[in-house]
Design an enzyme around this catalytic site. Structure first.
Site, PDB file in Angstrom:
ATOM      1  CB  CYS A   1      31.045   7.542  17.984  1.00 55.74           C
ATOM      2  SG  CYS A   1      30.556   5.831  17.620  1.00 55.74           S
TER       3      CYS A   1
ATOM      4  CB  CYS B   1      28.065   4.158  20.206  1.00 57.37           C
ATOM      5  SG  CYS B   1      29.524   3.109  19.976  1.00 57.37           S
TER       6      CYS B   1
ATOM      7  CD  GLU C   1      30.437   3.951  23.678  1.00 61.76           C
ATOM      8  OE1 GLU C   1      30.583   5.179  23.626  1.00 61.76           O
ATOM      9  OE2 GLU C   1      31.255   3.155  23.168  1.00 61.76           O
TER      10      GLU C   1
ATOM     11  CG  HIS D   1      33.242   2.325  19.359  1.00 68.00           C
ATOM     12  ND1 HIS D   1      32.735   3.531  18.938  1.00 68.00           N
ATOM     13  CD2 HIS D   1      34.383   2.126  18.650  1.00 68.00           C
ATOM     14  CE1 HIS D   1      33.529   4.036  18.012  1.00 68.00           C
ATOM     15  NE2 HIS D   1      34.532   3.192  17.811  1.00 68.00           N
TER      16      HIS D   1
END
Length: 159
Positions: free
Chosen positions: A110, A113, A84, A82
């Site tokens: 999410c 993260c 992040e 991801h």
């Protein structure tokens, strides 16, 4: 209208950069960008895609699409990292502390993260659109991480 009046707020400036970072994404389902900012300085950037040296989903296809995995579920069934996570990893890789920083992201992070963001010491998040993961919002609230939904119609945020 003078040049000063057209100058974007800091949130608009950073969110525009975040959207540009998302254009580097190699995910076939959703392009996400993230930047970590401290004292109005960009520390790192990240977008979602496969790890360095690994073929991208653009080349090999998406396992999640093949298996009809809904958004926000079964994160382990993905070649990608991801945005992040990539931004936090870049900070660690280059020895940059993100403690007390702010994360700008095209999507609400999410829950996976969220855990990384909380433990990295990031205090604030500004995001454009939601994500199908209620647990992340609950964790941010419990950890005292301020989460702000960016509103582009108001040119959002601080100057």
């Amino acid at each position: 209208m003078s040049r000063v009046q057209n100058r974007p707020s800091w949130d608009t400036y950073f969110m525009n950069i975040t959207s540009l970072v998302a254009q580097r994404s190699t995910c076939t389902r959703r392009a996400v960008g993230a930047i970590i900012v401290k004292d109005k300085r960009i520390l790192t950037t990240g977008y979602n895609g496969a790890p360095s040296g690994i073929r991208h989903c653009l080349e090999v296809g998406c396992l999640r699409e093949t298996m009809n995995v809904p958004s926000g579920e079964r994160h382990e069934l993905c070649r990608g990292i991801h945005a992040e996570q990539n931004a936090i990893i870049q900070a660690a890789y280059h020895g940059v502390s993100v403690k007390g920083a702010m994360l700008y992201c095209t999507n609400l992070p999410c829950s996976i993260c969220a855990k990384m963001i909380i433990n990295a010491g990031i205090n604030n998040i500004c995001y454009q659109t939601g994500y199908a993961d209620v647990m992340s919002e609950e964790m941010f609230e419990e950890a005292g991480v301020e989460v702000i939904k960016y509103d582009s119609s108001t040119q959002g945020g601080t100057t």
